[in-house]
Structures are given as C-alpha cells and as structure tokens.
Design a protein around this motif. Structure first.
Motif, PDB file in Angstrom:
ATOM      1  N   UNK A  85       0.870  -1.254  -0.146  1.00 36.27           N
ATOM      2  CA  UNK A  85       0.076  -0.006   0.033  1.00 36.27           C
ATOM      3  C   UNK A  85       0.884   1.395   0.059  1.00 36.27           C
ATOM      4  N   UNK A  86       1.879   1.171   0.816  1.00 39.78           N
ATOM      5  CA  UNK A  86       2.753   2.255   0.836  1.00 39.78           C
ATOM      6  C   UNK A  86       3.426   2.694  -0.559  1.00 39.78           C
ATOM      7  N   UNK A  87       3.964   1.586  -1.207  1.00 37.41           N
ATOM      8  CA  UNK A  87       4.472   1.586  -2.477  1.00 37.41           C
ATOM      9  C   UNK A  87       3.820   2.094  -3.253  1.00 37.41           C
ATOM     10  N   UNK A  88       2.231   1.963  -3.203  1.00 37.33           N
ATOM     11  CA  UNK A  88       1.429   2.444  -4.248  1.00 37.33           C
ATOM     12  C   UNK A  88       0.764   3.729  -3.843  1.00 37.33           C
ATOM     13  N   UNK A  89       1.145   4.512  -3.082  1.00 36.91           N
ATOM     14  CA  UNK A  89       0.839   5.601  -2.455  1.00 36.91           C
ATOM     15  C   UNK A  89      -0.568   5.654  -1.977  1.00 36.91           C
ATOM     16  N   UNK A  90      -1.029   4.271  -1.210  1.00 39.57           N
ATOM     17  CA  UNK A  90      -2.386   4.155  -0.877  1.00 39.57           C
ATOM     18  C   UNK A  90      -1.933   4.042   0.831  1.00 39.57           C
ATOM     19  N   UNK A  91      -3.193   4.346   1.260  1.00 44.92           N
ATOM     20  CA  UNK A  91      -3.329   4.725   2.895  1.00 44.92           C
ATOM     21  C   UNK A  91      -3.293   3.096   3.524  1.00 44.92           C
ATOM     22  N   UNK A  92      -2.334   3.393   4.443  1.00 45.61           N
ATOM     23  CA  UNK A  92      -2.184   1.912   5.269  1.00 45.61           C
ATOM     24  C   UNK A  92      -2.894   2.155   6.452  1.00 45.61           C
ATOM     25  N   UNK A  93      -3.157   1.022   7.247  1.00 44.92           N
ATOM     26  CA  UNK A  93      -3.993   0.914   8.490  1.00 44.92           C
ATOM     27  C   UNK A  93      -3.204   2.026   9.277  1.00 44.92           C
ATOM     28  N   UNK A  94      -3.790   2.408  10.350  1.00 45.00           N
ATOM     29  CA  UNK A  94      -3.333   3.415  11.048  1.00 45.00           C
ATOM     30  C   UNK A  94      -2.232   3.076  12.018  1.00 45.00           C
TER      31      UNK A  94
ATOM     32  N   UNK B  49       2.694   5.607  11.067  1.00 42.87           N
ATOM     33  CA  UNK B  49       3.901   6.264  11.943  1.00 42.87           C
ATOM     34  C   UNK B  49       5.419   5.613  11.233  1.00 42.87           C
ATOM     35  N   UNK B  50       5.185   4.291  11.236  1.00 42.83           N
ATOM     36  CA  UNK B  50       6.531   3.947  10.695  1.00 42.83           C
ATOM     37  C   UNK B  50       6.938   4.259   9.277  1.00 42.83           C
ATOM     38  N   UNK B  51       5.705   4.324   8.298  1.00 40.86           N
ATOM     39  CA  UNK B  51       5.844   4.751   6.966  1.00 40.86           C
ATOM     40  C   UNK B  51       6.137   5.986   6.908  1.00 40.86           C
ATOM     41  N   UNK B  52       5.552   6.883   7.669  1.00 38.49           N
ATOM     42  CA  UNK B  52       5.736   8.268   7.587  1.00 38.49           C
ATOM     43  C   UNK B  52       7.097   8.670   8.148  1.00 38.49           C
ATOM     44  N   UNK B  53       7.674   8.110   9.081  1.00 39.85           N
ATOM     45  CA  UNK B  53       8.863   8.697   9.745  1.00 39.85           C
ATOM     46  C   UNK B  53      10.083   7.652   9.342  1.00 39.85           C
ATOM     47  N   UNK B  54       9.919   6.898   8.335  1.00 40.84           N
ATOM     48  CA  UNK B  54      10.865   5.700   8.153  1.00 40.84           C
ATOM     49  C   UNK B  54      12.337   6.492   7.690  1.00 40.84           C
ATOM     50  N   UNK B  55      12.387   7.695   7.162  1.00 37.18           N
ATOM     51  CA  UNK B  55      13.560   8.203   6.869  1.00 37.18           C
ATOM     52  C   UNK B  55      13.945   9.328   7.814  1.00 37.18           C
ATOM     53  N   UNK B  56      13.132   9.647   8.951  1.00 37.96           N
ATOM     54  CA  UNK B  56      13.676  10.808   9.987  1.00 37.96           C
ATOM     55  C   UNK B  56      15.102  10.362  10.537  1.00 37.96           C
ATOM     56  N   UNK B  57      15.892  11.436  10.321  1.00 35.95           N
ATOM     57  CA  UNK B  57      17.428  11.043  11.099  1.00 35.95           C
ATOM     58  C   UNK B  57      17.523  11.274  12.309  1.00 35.95           C
ATOM     59  N   UNK B  58      16.566  11.574  13.166  1.00 37.67           N
ATOM     60  CA  UNK B  58      16.487  11.616  14.437  1.00 37.67           C
ATOM     61  C   UNK B  58      15.785  10.530  15.243  1.00 37.67           C
ATOM     62  N   UNK B  59      15.469   9.796  14.263  1.00 33.40           N
ATOM     63  CA  UNK B  59      14.639   8.435  15.066  1.00 33.40           C
ATOM     64  C   UNK B  59      15.698   7.299  15.125  1.00 33.40           C
ATOM     65  N   UNK B  60      15.964   6.405  16.118  1.00 38.72           N
ATOM     66  CA  UNK B  60      16.968   5.569  16.088  1.00 38.72           C
ATOM     67  C   UNK B  60      16.715   4.148  15.641  1.00 38.72           C
ATOM     68  N   UNK B  61      17.432   3.237  15.165  1.00 37.55           N
ATOM     69  CA  UNK B  61      17.112   2.085  14.697  1.00 37.55           C
ATOM     70  C   UNK B  61      16.132   1.377  15.597  1.00 37.55           C
TER      71      UNK B  61
END
Length: 230
Positions: free
Chosen positions: A80-89, A93-105
């Motif tokens: 869904x994320x790859x196709x630009x579709x809305x994921x379950x709530x 958060x994970x898909x929206x912040x997956x590239x945030x530099x201040x979030x740790x592994x």
C-alpha cells in the motif's frame, strides 16, 4: 472488518513470505525504518519456520497458516505504501517517519513490532480460526510457543540496536522510551483483542468498530515510540 468465510492461506507457505521479505531486504536502504523492522521480522519468521520444520509446534498446519496470514498483513501495508495508498493507522507512523534522521533504529524496530503484534496479530488469529474452522483454544498452546521465540528475539534486538555502552545511560531519553513498551504486554493485549473479536464475529458492524479502535490506539503508541530523539 468482514467476518466472511476465508480460505486457508498456508498453501503459499512460510517460504513464500520469507522470499518477499528477503527481496525487501535487498531493495531497501539499510537505514530505512521499514528496512530495520523488516530485518527483525525476517529473523523471527526464519526462526518460526525452523521450529515448525523441526516439530516444535503441536499443530504445524495451524502454525503455518497463522504465520502466513500474519506476515501478509505487514506485506500488504508495504504494498500500500509503495502504491501511495493509505495504510492502517497502526502502520502509518513507521511509513511516515521511516527516513527521519533523529529516530533511532531500535525505535523503528519496536514501532514495527508494535503495529504488527498490536493490530495485525488479532486479525490473523481470527482469520486462521475461520479458515481452519477451529476455536481459539486450538491455537492457544502454539500461540504461547511462538511467543517464547518472540520474547527471546526481542531481548536480542534490544541488545543489538540499543546504542552506547552495555550499561545504559539512565539520562538517555531512548532508555525511558523503550522501557515503556514490552512485547509481552502487546502479545497479551493481542490475545484479548482476538478473543473479543471472535466473540462478536457474527456482529460485523461492532467487530469493525472494535478493530478500528484497536488500530487507532496501536497507531498512537507507534507515534510515541517514534518520537525523534536526535
């Protein structure tokens, strides 16, 4: 949430979902938040597959069915994320912040586990019972056996992904953040949600409302787990 009759999914096999996770591992940048969770989940699924092959579960068919249905919910969110579709709530958060530099592994890993256990597991359990035409009690023993594997892996994940010295810095915000969430509590909540959904399975409107509320609540916890810490 619909409660219609579902067909067994285990024909796709654990190897099928493992292949998809390995393809994701190869395709995603290592520091991507989804990639971090995917590596964790791949290790978990490989271990469950090994235990199932070695006869470590009472009902190998039911375990495979649950494992495949469970994994497919995560993989569907990826699609869904790859196709630009809305994921379950729970996954947003994970898909929206997956590239945030201040979030740790470690935060990415726990947020993914939270979404998958807190929301997806209960639904996968319901679908497994319906597909195999069994009652919840038929899955309970192997559910706890899988849980033992997950708890052991969670400890390893925390050790591998927690930065810093062996003795944690009590002043580090990450120490407090990850200490507020445990896999055991999430698993217990998932089993309770599953039992509730099974009890109201013939009341689709109520079941859908309940599922939506669980989804929203798990998503809120995920958002907290992904608080940027710098």
């Amino acid at each position: 949430m619909t409660m219609t009759r579902v067909q067994p999914a285990a024909a796709a096999g654990i190897e099928g979902v493992l292949a998809r996770m390995r393809a994701l591992e190869a395709a995603l940048p290592p520091k991507d938040g989804v990639a971090v969770f995917n590596r964790v989940y791949l290790a978990v699924t490989e271990e469950v597959g090994r235990r199932a092959a070695a006869g470590g579960f009472r009902d190998r068919t039911a375990t495979a069915e649950l494992d495949v249905r469970f994994a497919e919910r995560y993989l569907r969110a990826v699609d869904q994320a790859a196709r630009g579709r809305r994921q379950p709530a729970c996954w947003r958060p994970l898909f929206q912040l997956r590239g945030h530099p201040a979030v740790r592994p470690l935060q990415f890993a726990l947020a993914g586990i939270n979404a998958h256990i807190g929301h997806d597991l209960a639904l996968a359990l319901v679908d497994t019972c319906r597909a195999l035409e069994v009652e919840p009690c038929a899955l309970q023993g192997d559910f706890h056996r899988i849980g033992e594997t997950l708890v052991a892996l969670e400890e390893r994940i925390r050790e591998e992904l927690m930065p810093g010295p062996d003795v944690l810095d009590v002043a580090d915000p990450l120490t407090h953040l990850v200490g507020s969430w445990t896999l055991e509590a999430a698993r217990n909540a998932a089993w309770a949600s599953f039992r509730a959904l099974w009890a109201i399975r013939e009341l689709p409107e109520l079941a859908e409302e309940f599922t939506d509320r669980v989804d929203a609540g798990v998503g809120m916890v995920g958002r907290c787990l992904l608080t940027p810490l710098g």
